[in-house]
Design an enzyme around this catalytic site. Structure first.
Site, mmCIF file in Angstrom:
data_model
loop_
_atom_site.group_PDB
_atom_site.id
_atom_site.type_symbol
_atom_site.label_atom_id
_atom_site.label_comp_id
_atom_site.label_asym_id
_atom_site.label_seq_id
_atom_site.Cartn_x
_atom_site.Cartn_y
_atom_site.Cartn_z
ATOM 1 N N GLY A 47 5.088 -34.973 -6.595
ATOM 2 C CA GLY A 47 6.496 -34.816 -6.906
ATOM 3 C C GLY A 47 7.169 -36.169 -6.894
ATOM 4 O O GLY A 47 6.709 -37.082 -6.200
ATOM 5 N N GLN A 52 14.198 -41.879 -6.030
ATOM 6 C CA GLN A 52 13.040 -42.687 -5.618
ATOM 7 C C GLN A 52 12.714 -43.806 -6.604
ATOM 8 O O GLN A 52 11.903 -44.673 -6.311
ATOM 9 C CB GLN A 52 11.795 -41.794 -5.467
ATOM 10 C CG GLN A 52 11.896 -40.836 -4.306
ATOM 11 C CD GLN A 52 10.614 -40.054 -4.173
ATOM 12 O OE1 GLN A 52 10.456 -39.004 -4.787
ATOM 13 N NE2 GLN A 52 9.680 -40.548 -3.390
ATOM 14 N N CYS A 95 5.206 -39.281 1.350
ATOM 15 C CA CYS A 95 6.239 -39.560 0.352
ATOM 16 C C CYS A 95 5.952 -40.919 -0.280
ATOM 17 O O CYS A 95 5.614 -41.866 0.436
ATOM 18 C CB CYS A 95 7.602 -39.578 1.047
ATOM 19 S SG CYS A 95 8.978 -39.916 -0.057
ATOM 20 N N LEU A 96 6.078 -41.017 -1.602
ATOM 21 C CA LEU A 96 5.823 -42.297 -2.277
ATOM 22 C C LEU A 96 6.784 -43.384 -1.787
ATOM 23 O O LEU A 96 6.466 -44.563 -1.865
ATOM 24 C CB LEU A 96 5.928 -42.140 -3.794
ATOM 25 C CG LEU A 96 4.829 -41.305 -4.463
ATOM 26 C CD1 LEU A 96 5.119 -41.119 -5.949
ATOM 27 C CD2 LEU A 96 3.461 -41.939 -4.264
ATOM 28 N N HIS A 137 11.135 -30.727 -0.393
ATOM 29 C CA HIS A 137 11.036 -32.172 -0.143
ATOM 30 C C HIS A 137 11.787 -32.948 -1.236
ATOM 31 O O HIS A 137 12.589 -33.838 -0.933
ATOM 32 C CB HIS A 137 9.550 -32.556 -0.097
ATOM 33 C CG HIS A 137 9.287 -34.020 0.078
ATOM 34 N ND1 HIS A 137 8.577 -34.524 1.150
ATOM 35 C CD2 HIS A 137 9.620 -35.101 -0.680
ATOM 36 C CE1 HIS A 137 8.505 -35.844 1.034
ATOM 37 N NE2 HIS A 137 9.118 -36.220 -0.069
ATOM 38 N N GLU A 138 11.535 -32.598 -2.499
ATOM 39 C CA GLU A 138 12.170 -33.317 -3.609
ATOM 40 C C GLU A 138 13.668 -33.030 -3.663
ATOM 41 O O GLU A 138 14.478 -33.911 -3.939
ATOM 42 C CB GLU A 138 11.514 -32.955 -4.949
ATOM 43 C CG GLU A 138 10.026 -33.270 -5.049
ATOM 44 C CD GLU A 138 9.658 -34.698 -4.654
ATOM 45 O OE1 GLU A 138 10.490 -35.605 -4.829
ATOM 46 O OE2 GLU A 138 8.548 -34.900 -4.142
ATOM 47 N N HIS A 141 15.583 -35.207 -1.424
ATOM 48 C CA HIS A 141 15.830 -36.565 -1.950
ATOM 49 C C HIS A 141 17.167 -36.636 -2.697
ATOM 50 O O HIS A 141 17.847 -37.655 -2.659
ATOM 51 C CB HIS A 141 14.713 -36.984 -2.912
ATOM 52 C CG HIS A 141 13.502 -37.569 -2.232
ATOM 53 N ND1 HIS A 141 13.578 -38.691 -1.433
ATOM 54 C CD2 HIS A 141 12.191 -37.209 -2.248
ATOM 55 C CE1 HIS A 141 12.351 -38.982 -0.984
ATOM 56 N NE2 HIS A 141 11.501 -38.089 -1.456
HETATM 57 ZN ZN ZN Z 1 9.501 -38.018 -1.072
#
Ligand code: ZN
Length: 176
Positions: A47, A52, A95-96, A137-138, A141
């Site tokens: 995702g 991000q 998470c990236l 999670h997304e 963000h």
């Molecule tokens: Zn993340």
């Protein structure tokens, strides 16, 4: 050919902003979404949310099945809203924007969201298990929330040094 976007890391303040709803699908937004999908696969994510990559807009892409099947089936979620949820589950998240940090997070097991798709149709989607975790999670963000905000104080303390180093690295990245 889509562009590889630069991932913004913890604790860049852009990750902490509340993103703006998308008002219409312009060619610029559509091309941005293409780049977002391309970047998610390039970085081996399941995702990726617009903040991000430094864009404060309410859109994210995900592909919960990719890790299992290797077949690409990107799902684009625009202006999501969680409309119902039930039960809880614990699972390890990464998470990236927080490389090399993995922690257990408690999330809802089942959620239902409303959102707009790539054709600007208003849709609803019911998800469970991993898919549901990715969406939560997304979606976080888009509100400036990171998964480490949802772990226990004790766990957060125990990764304090890692977080401080990452924040320091991000600060340097921004200066260069
Ligand atoms: Zn993340």
């Amino acid at each position: 050919m889509p562009n590889l976007l630069k991932i913004i890391h913890y604790n860049d303040e852009i990750l902490r902003l509340k993103s703006e709803p998308i008002k219409e699908l312009t060619p610029e937004i559509l091309s941005f979404i293409d780049d977002l999908i391309f970047t998610m696969y390039e970085k081996d994510g399941v995702g990726l949310a617009a903040p991000q990559v430094g864009v404060s807009k309410r859109v994210f892409v995900c592909d919960p099945e990719y890790s299992k099947t290797d077949k690409k089936n990107p799902i684009v979620i625009i202006n999501p809203e969680i409309i119902s949820y039930s039960d809880e589950q614990d699972g390890e998240e990464g998470c990236l924007s927080l490389p090399n940090i993995f922690e257990k997070v408690t999330r809802f097991k089942n959620i239902k969201i409303s959102y707009r798709d790539l054709k600007w149709n208003q849709k609803t989607l019911e998800t469970t298990d991993l898919f549901s975790v990715i969406i939560q999670h997304e979606n976080d963000h888009l509100d400036g929330i990171l998964f480490i905000d949802r772990i226990s104080k004790l766990r957060k303390m125990s990764i304090g040094l890692k977080l401080a180093r990452l924040a320091e690295r991000t600060k340097k990245e921004k200066l260069t």
